[in-house]
Design a protein around this motif. Structure first.
Motif, PDB file in Angstrom:
ATOM      1  N   ALA A 256       0.855  -1.185   0.000  1.00 49.59           N
ATOM      2  CA  ALA A 256       0.000   0.000   0.000  1.00 49.59           C
ATOM      3  C   ALA A 256       0.893   1.238   0.000  1.00 49.59           C
ATOM      4  O   ALA A 256       1.632   1.481   0.959  1.00 49.59           O
ATOM      5  CB  ALA A 256      -0.914  -0.008   1.219  1.00 49.59           C
ATOM      6  N   LEU A 257       0.839   2.014  -1.069  1.00 47.31           N
ATOM      7  CA  LEU A 257       1.716   3.168  -1.215  1.00 47.31           C
ATOM      8  C   LEU A 257       1.117   4.399  -0.538  1.00 47.31           C
ATOM      9  O   LEU A 257      -0.062   4.694  -0.715  1.00 47.31           O
ATOM     10  CB  LEU A 257       1.939   3.463  -2.697  1.00 47.31           C
ATOM     11  CG  LEU A 257       2.621   2.358  -3.502  1.00 47.31           C
ATOM     12  CD1 LEU A 257       2.558   2.682  -5.000  1.00 47.31           C
ATOM     13  CD2 LEU A 257       4.064   2.195  -3.060  1.00 47.31           C
ATOM     14  N   PRO A 258       1.910   5.124   0.246  1.00 46.23           N
ATOM     15  CA  PRO A 258       1.394   6.361   0.852  1.00 46.23           C
ATOM     16  C   PRO A 258       1.159   7.410  -0.220  1.00 46.23           C
ATOM     17  O   PRO A 258       1.884   7.480  -1.211  1.00 46.23           O
ATOM     18  CB  PRO A 258       2.523   6.770   1.801  1.00 46.23           C
ATOM     19  CG  PRO A 258       3.758   6.185   1.198  1.00 46.23           C
ATOM     20  CD  PRO A 258       3.330   4.883   0.573  1.00 46.23           C
ATOM     21  N   GLU A 259       0.151   8.228  -0.027  1.00 48.13           N
ATOM     22  CA  GLU A 259      -0.141   9.271  -1.001  1.00 48.13           C
ATOM     23  C   GLU A 259       0.925  10.366  -0.960  1.00 48.13           C
ATOM     24  O   GLU A 259       1.468  10.686   0.099  1.00 48.13           O
ATOM     25  CB  GLU A 259      -1.508   9.887  -0.734  1.00 48.13           C
ATOM     26  CG  GLU A 259      -2.679   9.017  -1.132  1.00 48.13           C
ATOM     27  CD  GLU A 259      -3.987   9.765  -1.040  1.00 48.13           C
ATOM     28  OE1 GLU A 259      -4.797   9.647  -1.972  1.00 48.13           O
ATOM     29  OE2 GLU A 259      -4.203  10.451  -0.040  1.00 48.13           O
ATOM     30  N   VAL A 260       1.201  10.918  -2.127  1.00 46.25           N
ATOM     31  CA  VAL A 260       2.017  12.130  -2.216  1.00 46.25           C
ATOM     32  C   VAL A 260       1.116  13.238  -2.737  1.00 46.25           C
ATOM     33  O   VAL A 260       0.071  12.978  -3.336  1.00 46.25           O
ATOM     34  CB  VAL A 260       3.233  11.933  -3.145  1.00 46.25           C
ATOM     35  CG1 VAL A 260       4.142  10.842  -2.618  1.00 46.25           C
ATOM     36  CG2 VAL A 260       2.795  11.617  -4.575  1.00 46.25           C
ATOM     37  N   ALA A 261       1.516  14.491  -2.514  1.00 43.70           N
ATOM     38  CA  ALA A 261       0.663  15.621  -2.885  1.00 43.70           C
ATOM     39  C   ALA A 261       0.832  16.025  -4.341  1.00 43.70           C
ATOM     40  O   ALA A 261       0.571  17.166  -4.723  1.00 43.70           O
ATOM     41  CB  ALA A 261       0.944  16.805  -1.970  1.00 43.70           C
ATOM     42  N   MET A 262       1.254  15.093  -5.170  1.00 46.52           N
ATOM     43  CA  MET A 262       1.309  15.289  -6.615  1.00 46.52           C
ATOM     44  C   MET A 262       0.335  14.276  -7.207  1.00 46.52           C
ATOM     45  O   MET A 262       0.564  13.064  -7.136  1.00 46.52           O
ATOM     46  CB  MET A 262       2.718  15.055  -7.152  1.00 46.52           C
ATOM     47  CG  MET A 262       2.862  15.236  -8.647  1.00 46.52           C
ATOM     48  SD  MET A 262       2.615  16.924  -9.227  1.00 46.52           S
ATOM     49  CE  MET A 262       4.139  17.691  -8.671  1.00 46.52           C
ATOM     50  N   PHE A 263      -0.787  14.767  -7.732  1.00 49.64           N
ATOM     51  CA  PHE A 263      -1.821  13.899  -8.288  1.00 49.64           C
ATOM     52  C   PHE A 263      -1.766  13.949  -9.809  1.00 49.64           C
ATOM     53  O   PHE A 263      -1.378  14.950 -10.409  1.00 49.64           O
ATOM     54  CB  PHE A 263      -3.205  14.340  -7.816  1.00 49.64           C
ATOM     55  CG  PHE A 263      -3.590  13.790  -6.467  1.00 49.64           C
ATOM     56  CD1 PHE A 263      -2.680  13.732  -5.425  1.00 49.64           C
ATOM     57  CD2 PHE A 263      -4.873  13.338  -6.230  1.00 49.64           C
ATOM     58  CE1 PHE A 263      -3.031  13.217  -4.184  1.00 49.64           C
ATOM     59  CE2 PHE A 263      -5.254  12.833  -4.991  1.00 49.64           C
ATOM     60  CZ  PHE A 263      -4.324  12.767  -3.964  1.00 49.64           C
ATOM     61  N   GLY A 264      -2.163  12.838 -10.436  1.00 49.26           N
ATOM     62  CA  GLY A 264      -2.148  12.788 -11.887  1.00 49.26           C
ATOM     63  C   GLY A 264      -3.213  11.863 -12.425  1.00 49.26           C
ATOM     64  O   GLY A 264      -3.790  11.035 -11.717  1.00 49.26           O
ATOM     65  N   GLY A 265      -3.467  11.989 -13.719  1.00 44.23           N
ATOM     66  CA  GLY A 265      -4.423  11.138 -14.396  1.00 44.23           C
ATOM     67  C   GLY A 265      -4.191  11.137 -15.889  1.00 44.23           C
ATOM     68  O   GLY A 265      -3.394  11.925 -16.412  1.00 44.23           O
ATOM     69  N   VAL A 266      -4.904  10.249 -16.568  1.00 45.56           N
ATOM     70  CA  VAL A 266      -4.821  10.126 -18.020  1.00 45.56           C
ATOM     71  C   VAL A 266      -6.249  10.051 -18.564  1.00 45.56           C
ATOM     72  O   VAL A 266      -7.062   9.258 -18.080  1.00 45.56           O
ATOM     73  CB  VAL A 266      -4.031   8.865 -18.443  1.00 45.56           C
ATOM     74  CG1 VAL A 266      -3.984   8.725 -19.976  1.00 45.56           C
ATOM     75  CG2 VAL A 266      -2.620   8.893 -17.872  1.00 45.56           C
ATOM     76  N   GLY A 267      -6.551  10.879 -19.562  1.00 40.23           N
ATOM     77  CA  GLY A 267      -7.883  10.885 -20.151  1.00 40.23           C
ATOM     78  C   GLY A 267      -7.811  10.783 -21.655  1.00 40.23           C
ATOM     79  O   GLY A 267      -6.869  11.259 -22.296  1.00 40.23           O
ATOM     80  N   ARG A 268      -8.825  10.151 -22.250  1.00 39.96           N
ATOM     81  CA  ARG A 268      -8.884   9.933 -23.699  1.00 39.96           C
ATOM     82  C   ARG A 268      -9.991  10.759 -24.313  1.00 39.96           C
ATOM     83  O   ARG A 268     -11.110  10.834 -23.773  1.00 39.96           O
ATOM     84  CB  ARG A 268      -9.107   8.446 -23.992  1.00 39.96           C
ATOM     85  CG  ARG A 268      -9.163   8.097 -25.493  1.00 39.96           C
ATOM     86  CD  ARG A 268      -9.398   6.610 -25.682  1.00 39.96           C
ATOM     87  NE  ARG A 268      -9.332   6.234 -27.084  1.00 39.96           N
ATOM     88  CZ  ARG A 268     -10.356   6.282 -27.927  1.00 39.96           C
ATOM     89  NH1 ARG A 268     -11.538   6.711 -27.494  1.00 39.96           N
ATOM     90  NH2 ARG A 268     -10.215   5.924 -29.182  1.00 39.96           N
ATOM     91  N   LYS A 269      -9.702  11.380 -25.449  1.00 37.53           N
ATOM     92  CA  LYS A 269     -10.701  12.105 -26.207  1.00 37.53           C
ATOM     93  C   LYS A 269     -11.410  11.145 -27.136  1.00 37.53           C
ATOM     94  O   LYS A 269     -10.795  10.563 -28.024  1.00 37.53           O
ATOM     95  CB  LYS A 269     -10.036  13.223 -27.020  1.00 37.53           C
ATOM     96  CG  LYS A 269     -11.039  14.062 -27.831  1.00 37.53           C
ATOM     97  CD  LYS A 269     -10.341  15.197 -28.565  1.00 37.53           C
ATOM     98  CE  LYS A 269     -11.329  16.014 -29.393  1.00 37.53           C
ATOM     99  NZ  LYS A 269     -10.675  17.151 -30.073  1.00 37.53           N
ATOM    100  N   SER A 270     -12.700  10.938 -26.914  1.00 35.16           N
ATOM    101  CA  SER A 270     -13.449   9.956 -27.699  1.00 35.16           C
ATOM    102  C   SER A 270     -14.342  10.649 -28.725  1.00 35.16           C
ATOM    103  O   SER A 270     -14.399  11.882 -28.783  1.00 35.16           O
ATOM    104  CB  SER A 270     -14.283   9.072 -26.787  1.00 35.16           C
ATOM    105  OG  SER A 270     -15.138   9.846 -25.974  1.00 35.16           O
TER     106      SER A 270
END
Length: 270
Positions: A256-270
């Motif tokens: 279980a990885l502790p959270e860091v205050a750098m958030f990210g994501g990946v989104g696709r244009k459909s």
């Protein structure tokens, strides 16, 4: 490289008496492209928030996992990396071309020290191609016009915005910049974005950012995780959504990885 006229012009724009975020990031990642003023500021920020170096590493590893996923699982062969930062190990083109040597990558940054090193270090595979643009994130039309020399903008592109929209203070301007990019890119394109967050359970991050904004350049803007998720409005957000960067498709799920205050994501244009 350092004797070239181009480098001479760039060097005039490099301020060595004021800490700079790209060089501090490089310092935290173990790089050598930084000055004493950057190391002093980096150490002071680390005293305020000892885990800050983990954010830099988590963001870099997020880049690698996202690019590998897009090049491998999604078949993306074109990457537009805006706000490149100083070259380190596992840059976008290295990761993408390791999976698919024919990948094409355009880097964009307006930091003179980044550009000076990018021209020397970011070398393409023989099958692929790279380019480097001296542009500001806000100049969307100019970036895309110049990028079209290397990228086929009628085909899917992965837009990489890692730790760069934090430099746009106004929320609506920041959302508009991302929307303009994605509106111009074709269906099947992707947005990869990371952002420093503010949350009530992470007060030391706020203190570190406040110190930076008092002493460093350029200034940073934090946003809540929900506000970061808004950058993906209208896109198909890939699982697990916008999360702590080290929790996006981690290499191992055994711990279980502790959270860091750098958030990210990946989104696709459909």
């Amino acid at each position: 490289m350092t004797d070239s006229p181009a480098f001479g012009e760039l060097s005039k724009r490099i301020k060595t008496n004021q800490p700079h975020t790209a060089r501090i990031w490089n310092y935290w990642l173990g790089g050598k492209d930084n000055y004493e003023v950057d190391r002093q500021a980096g150490d002071q920020i680390r005293r305020l928030h000892p885990g800050i170096g983990d954010y830099a590493l988590a963001d870099r590893q997020f880049l690698g996992r996202a690019v590998r996923h897009l090049a491998g699982e999604q078949g993306i062969r074109q990457f537009l990396d805006v706000g490149t930062g100083l070259p380190t190990a596992d840059n976008t083109h290295q990761v993408a071309q390791h999976v698919a040597p024919e990948s094409r990558v355009v880097y964009v940054d307006n930091d003179p020290i980044v550009l000076a090193h990018a021209a020397a270090l970011l070398r393409s595979s023989p099958e692929g191609r790279t380019d480097y643009l001296d542009e500001d994130l806000r100049n969307v039309d100019s970036i895309l016009e110049q990028a079209s020399r290397t990228l086929d903008l009628s085909r899917p592109v992965a837009l990489m915005l890692l730790g760069v929209v934090i430099f746009v203070e106004d929320d609506q301007e920041a959302y508009e910049i991302v929307r303009r990019f994605m509106d111009r890119l074709p269906q099947g394109s992707f947005l990869v974005l990371s952002h420093t967050v503010t949350r009530p359970d992470m007060p030391d991050v706020d203190a570190a950012v406040a110190f930076w904004n008092e002493h460093g350049t350029p200034k940073l803007t934090q946003r809540t995780p929900g506000s970061v998720t808004r950058f993906f409005d209208g896109l198909e957000l890939l699982k697990p959504g916008v999360v702590s960067c080290n929790r996006w498709h981690p290499d191992s799920t055994d711990v279980a990885l502790p959270e860091v205050a750098m958030f990210g994501g990946v989104g696709r244009k459909s």
